[in-house]
Design a protein around this motif. Structure first.
Motif, PDB file in Angstrom:
ATOM      1  N   CYS A  73      -1.550  11.945  -0.698  1.00  0.00           N
ATOM      2  CA  CYS A  73      -2.711  11.513   0.285  1.00  0.00           C
ATOM      3  C   CYS A  73      -3.842  12.303   0.392  1.00  0.00           C
ATOM      4  O   CYS A  73      -4.664  12.201   1.255  1.00  0.00           O
ATOM      5  CB  CYS A  73      -2.178  10.801   1.779  1.00  0.00           C
ATOM      6  N   ASP A  74      -3.840  12.855  -0.599  1.00  0.00           N
ATOM      7  CA  ASP A  74      -5.235  13.700  -0.709  1.00  0.00           C
ATOM      8  C   ASP A  74      -5.449  13.900  -2.295  1.00  0.00           C
ATOM      9  O   ASP A  74      -4.884  13.766  -3.212  1.00  0.00           O
ATOM     10  CB  ASP A  74      -4.934  15.177  -0.344  1.00  0.00           C
ATOM     11  N   VAL A  75      -6.902  14.529  -2.601  1.00  0.00           N
ATOM     12  CA  VAL A  75      -7.525  14.756  -3.848  1.00  0.00           C
ATOM     13  C   VAL A  75      -7.356  16.256  -4.204  1.00  0.00           C
ATOM     14  O   VAL A  75      -7.552  17.017  -3.331  1.00  0.00           O
ATOM     15  CB  VAL A  75      -8.941  14.256  -4.135  1.00  0.00           C
ATOM     16  N   ASP A  76      -6.612  16.581  -5.591  1.00  0.00           N
ATOM     17  CA  ASP A  76      -6.857  17.633  -5.890  1.00  0.00           C
ATOM     18  C   ASP A  76      -8.179  18.578  -6.077  1.00  0.00           C
ATOM     19  O   ASP A  76      -9.125  17.537  -6.623  1.00  0.00           O
ATOM     20  CB  ASP A  76      -5.928  17.894  -7.413  1.00  0.00           C
ATOM     21  N   PRO A  77      -8.281  19.502  -5.800  1.00  0.00           N
ATOM     22  CA  PRO A  77      -9.802  20.250  -5.978  1.00  0.00           C
ATOM     23  C   PRO A  77     -10.332  19.990  -7.432  1.00  0.00           C
ATOM     24  O   PRO A  77     -11.600  20.027  -7.520  1.00  0.00           O
ATOM     25  CB  PRO A  77      -9.544  21.440  -5.489  1.00  0.00           C
ATOM     26  N   LEU A  78      -9.290  20.188  -8.426  1.00  0.00           N
ATOM     27  CA  LEU A  78     -10.079  19.969  -9.839  1.00  0.00           C
ATOM     28  C   LEU A  78     -10.727  18.581  -9.817  1.00  0.00           C
ATOM     29  O   LEU A  78     -11.731  18.593 -10.592  1.00  0.00           O
ATOM     30  CB  LEU A  78      -8.620  19.800 -10.608  1.00  0.00           C
ATOM     31  N   ARG A 190      11.831   5.850   1.268  1.00  0.00           N
ATOM     32  CA  ARG A 190      11.201   4.434   1.164  1.00  0.00           C
ATOM     33  C   ARG A 190      10.253   4.254   2.431  1.00  0.00           C
ATOM     34  O   ARG A 190       9.208   3.824   2.133  1.00  0.00           O
ATOM     35  CB  ARG A 190      12.284   3.393   1.489  1.00  0.00           C
ATOM     36  N   ASP A 191      10.437   4.746   3.509  1.00  0.00           N
ATOM     37  CA  ASP A 191       9.320   4.902   4.705  1.00  0.00           C
ATOM     38  C   ASP A 191       8.041   5.714   4.163  1.00  0.00           C
ATOM     39  O   ASP A 191       6.846   5.450   4.547  1.00  0.00           O
ATOM     40  CB  ASP A 191       9.899   5.456   5.975  1.00  0.00           C
ATOM     41  N   GLU A 192       8.333   6.986   3.633  1.00  0.00           N
ATOM     42  CA  GLU A 192       7.154   7.659   3.284  1.00  0.00           C
ATOM     43  C   GLU A 192       6.347   6.810   2.245  1.00  0.00           C
ATOM     44  O   GLU A 192       5.152   7.138   2.296  1.00  0.00           O
ATOM     45  CB  GLU A 192       7.866   9.060   2.502  1.00  0.00           C
ATOM     46  N   PHE A 193       6.887   6.133   1.524  1.00  0.00           N
ATOM     47  CA  PHE A 193       5.988   5.749   0.256  1.00  0.00           C
ATOM     48  C   PHE A 193       5.483   4.295   0.841  1.00  0.00           C
ATOM     49  O   PHE A 193       4.310   3.937   0.354  1.00  0.00           O
ATOM     50  CB  PHE A 193       6.823   5.202  -1.175  1.00  0.00           C
ATOM     51  N   ARG A 194       5.838   3.644   1.905  1.00  0.00           N
ATOM     52  CA  ARG A 194       5.120   2.614   2.510  1.00  0.00           C
ATOM     53  C   ARG A 194       4.071   3.402   3.128  1.00  0.00           C
ATOM     54  O   ARG A 194       2.993   2.539   3.076  1.00  0.00           O
ATOM     55  CB  ARG A 194       6.088   2.024   3.567  1.00  0.00           C
ATOM     56  N   ARG A 198       0.145   2.127   2.164  1.00  0.00           N
ATOM     57  CA  ARG A 198      -0.994   1.787   3.201  1.00  0.00           C
ATOM     58  C   ARG A 198      -2.099   2.689   3.279  1.00  0.00           C
ATOM     59  O   ARG A 198      -3.374   2.492   3.620  1.00  0.00           O
ATOM     60  CB  ARG A 198      -0.214   1.797   4.576  1.00  0.00           C
ATOM     61  N   PHE A 199      -1.957   3.976   3.128  1.00  0.00           N
ATOM     62  CA  PHE A 199      -2.797   4.999   3.196  1.00  0.00           C
ATOM     63  C   PHE A 199      -4.085   4.549   2.089  1.00  0.00           C
ATOM     64  O   PHE A 199      -5.177   4.430   2.599  1.00  0.00           O
ATOM     65  CB  PHE A 199      -2.490   6.550   2.820  1.00  0.00           C
ATOM     66  N   TRP A 200      -3.734   4.242   0.922  1.00  0.00           N
ATOM     67  CA  TRP A 200      -4.629   3.748  -0.016  1.00  0.00           C
ATOM     68  C   TRP A 200      -5.163   2.421   0.039  1.00  0.00           C
ATOM     69  O   TRP A 200      -6.248   2.201  -0.195  1.00  0.00           O
ATOM     70  CB  TRP A 200      -4.041   4.185  -1.379  1.00  0.00           C
ATOM     71  N   LEU A 201      -4.247   1.613   0.533  1.00  0.00           N
ATOM     72  CA  LEU A 201      -4.818   0.118   0.484  1.00  0.00           C
ATOM     73  C   LEU A 201      -5.732   0.112   1.829  1.00  0.00           C
ATOM     74  O   LEU A 201      -6.823  -0.545   1.621  1.00  0.00           O
ATOM     75  CB  LEU A 201      -3.428  -0.579   1.220  1.00  0.00           C
ATOM     76  N   ASP A 206      -7.510  -1.512  -4.971  1.00  0.00           N
ATOM     77  CA  ASP A 206      -7.234  -2.959  -5.327  1.00  0.00           C
ATOM     78  C   ASP A 206      -5.908  -3.128  -6.034  1.00  0.00           C
ATOM     79  O   ASP A 206      -5.455  -4.230  -6.218  1.00  0.00           O
ATOM     80  CB  ASP A 206      -8.060  -3.335  -6.271  1.00  0.00           C
ATOM     81  N   GLY A 207      -5.044  -1.992  -5.920  1.00  0.00           N
ATOM     82  CA  GLY A 207      -3.627  -2.268  -6.567  1.00  0.00           C
ATOM     83  C   GLY A 207      -3.294  -0.846  -7.138  1.00  0.00           C
ATOM     84  O   GLY A 207      -3.842   0.147  -7.114  1.00  0.00           O
TER      85      GLY A 207
END
Length: 563
Positions: A73-78, A190-194, A198-201, A206-207
């Motif tokens: 749920c974060d972007v690599d500084p690269l 499974r809960d973590e990937f849900r 949701r974080f990105w949605l 868009d998918g």
């Protein structure tokens, strides 16, 4: 001209894969980034695609070019920041382009907080239960739990040192040792990937393209398994040139390999589909599922599961008219039987670029790559002719098409990379026996006379760019009749104009066995996979991958005609 966001857009979309570290570098460090992607999106809108798919840009040690994720749920500084991602996403949407992002659920990085917690925890703990830790075999547990090998070469198990300093349990990693596999029988996983979905949605994506979508679930008991010697690294067909047979029934059994294609993965995707359906705007799931034969792939796109699955059977089909007719028929039949569109793809970040692959004269298994000492190296002239013809054929087929960055420039595989420049884990884990995938991941050229061919503001690239790529740079091809870029632009424009993506394939007879000929709506498509010219049917030539002004279709050439 930009695309229009229409209902069930994914059924007909042309989707362009961006490999972020090799697409566009905004700051001159030699690695592409999100700001670079944002700056080049207008070029993709001009190309005529409908969506982009981004390979991973998450926080990562980059042991496997970002497919080893430390924070989902974060972007690599690269690559920048979440703000850079949001700005890129907003620009894509402004241009009418949807954005699909990679999701890597089979494994994490060994630097993920969960795995670090597992290493510090005791055997049998809840922390270890998120991954596949097992006791070893042998008198003192000195042997791995089974005989599985890593996709990248070498063993698929690594033994840990426990907190008291003693040799301890082993953990499974189907890929690099820095990529431990999750245990998907664990509800916490499974809960973590849900949560991640949701974080990105919620952010507006868009998918998702789901990495290793045929993995995740392993057979009970983790039984020993030795794959066939001629099997590709990710499963599926036995070799790169394998034909695809249509079977009347879709089996519920595994793929032979006890770590691929297990039926339990489908429960996961049904759960995810319900989650995505809560969101407006038709968010989608696309499966990277290397399973064979095609009817098994169709299981991933049943109405309550994913929207698309990559058609690797088509990608692996040789440049042969009988084989192409067969795989096209089979694809349309098996995907249509479950109400899904067929997808068509020729290249991606894991396979030899088709401008080289289609001219190989020796087998090259998926994932092994090619290099200076590989047998049967391609003739670049033949490779480009076939690639242009194959792309023109693919873009005339009904369904959704995936393009890989640089193929619209006719980029070949970068074969002659220096040994010390190679970074794919496959190269290191096989002691140079397999070249791996670096050759298809070299940063792409934008301007012939600019530093790094316009990849970035400095003369830096994380993999060296071949000097001859200057002639393939985008600015050398833009607006040039007959260039590969113009061929793609014309094909995508005509594809939309004549609604070929919603059409049908009606085979035409009376041609040489080396010819693929069909009608899709008002367009006749003729592809000559042989060496001898054939007569063109009557009609206005709409586009051709080579010169057809003589009224004949040369070998390794495709033409579209108005019926």
């Amino acid at each position: 001209m930009v695309s229009v966001m229409t209902s069930e857009w994914w059924r007909t979309a042309a989707i362009y894969q961006i490999y972020p570290r090799s697409f566009a570098d905004s700051n001159g460090d030699g690695i592409g980034d999100l700001a670079g992607i944002r700056s080049r999106l207008p070029e993709l809108a001009r190309l005529g695609i409908d969506a982009v798919w981004l390979s991973p840009f998450y926080t990562s040690p980059q042991r496997d070019a970002g497919y080893d994720v430390a924070d989902y749920c974060d972007v690599d500084p690269l690559f920048g920041t979440l703000d850079d991602f949001d700005a890129m996403l907003a620009e894509a949407h402004r241009l009418g382009l949807r954005v699909i992002i990679d999701l890597v659920p089979n494994h994490s990085s060994d630097q993920h907080p969960w795995f670090q917690e597992a290493l510090a925890a005791a055997p049998g703990s809840a922390a270890r239960g998120r991954y596949l830790f097992r006791e070893g075999k042998g008198e003192h547990g000195e042997l791995p739990p089974n005989n599985w090998n890593s996709i990248f070469g070498g063993p698929a198990w690594t033994r840990v040192t426990e907190a008291d300093g003693r040799p301890g349990q082993w953990y499974l990693h189907l890929f690099d040792s820095s990529q431990p596999d999750f245990d998907w029988t664990n509800e916490e996983v499974r809960d973590e990937f849900r949560r991640i979905l949701r974080f990105w949605l919620d952010r507006g994506v868009d998918g998702f393209r789901v990495d290793v979508a045929h993995g995740m679930i392993k057979a009970d008991g983790l039984p020993d398994y030795t794959p066939p010697a001629d099997a590709g690294s990710m499963g599926g067909a036995a070799s790169a040139g394998a034909g695809v047979a249509l079977e009347p029934e879709i089996s519920d059994e595994g793929d032979g390999a006890p770590y691929w294609g297990q039926d339990g993965v489908h429960e996961i995707y049904r759960d995810w589909r319900k989650l995505l359906d809560e969101y407006p705007g038709e968010r989608i799931l696309a499966a990277e599922a290397w399973v064979d034969p095609l009817p098994r792939v169709a299981k991933w796109v049943r109405p309550d599961e994913m929207h698309q699955a990559f058609n690797f059977g088509y990608l692996e089909t040789p440049w042969s008219a009988p084989a192409l007719r067969s795989v096209i028929d089979d694809s349309i039949a098996v995907f249509g039987a479950v109400g899904a569109p067929s997808t068509w793809v020729l290249s991606n970040h894991d396979v030899v670029r088709h401008a080289s692959r289609l001219a190989l004269t020796a087998d090259s298994l998926q994932g092994h790559g090619i290099g200076p000492k590989s047998p049967g190296l391609p003739d670049p002239v033949v490779g480009l002719r076939r690639a242009r013809a194959a792309s023109a054929l693919m873009l005339a087929l009904p369904g959704s098409a995936y393009l890989y960055q640089g193929e619209e420039l006719g980029l070949p595989e970068a074969i002659h990379l220096p040994d010390d420049a190679r970074q794919d884990p496959t190269w290191a884990r096989t002691n140079g026996e397999r070249y791996g995938r670096d050759g298809c991941r070299v940063p792409i050229p934008w301007e012939a006379d600019a530093p790094a061919f316009g990849f970035g503001p400095a003369d830096a690239a994380w993999l060296p760019q071949p000097a001859e790529w200057a002639g393939l740079a985008r600015d050398r091809q833009r607006g040039v009749a007959g260039s590969t870029l113009s061929l793609y632009e014309d094909a995508l424009r005509r594809r939309r104009e004549f609604e070929l993506a919603t059409g049908t394939v009606e085979w035409l007879r009376g041609f040489s066995p080396d010819v693929v000929a069909f009608r899709n709506g008002p367009v006749i498509v003729v592809a000559n996979t042989g060496t001898e010219p054939v007569a063109l049917p009557d009609g206005e030539v709409l586009l051709a991958s080579d010169d057809v002004s003589s009224g004949t279709l040369p070998g390794d050439t495709t033409a579209w005609l108005r019926a």
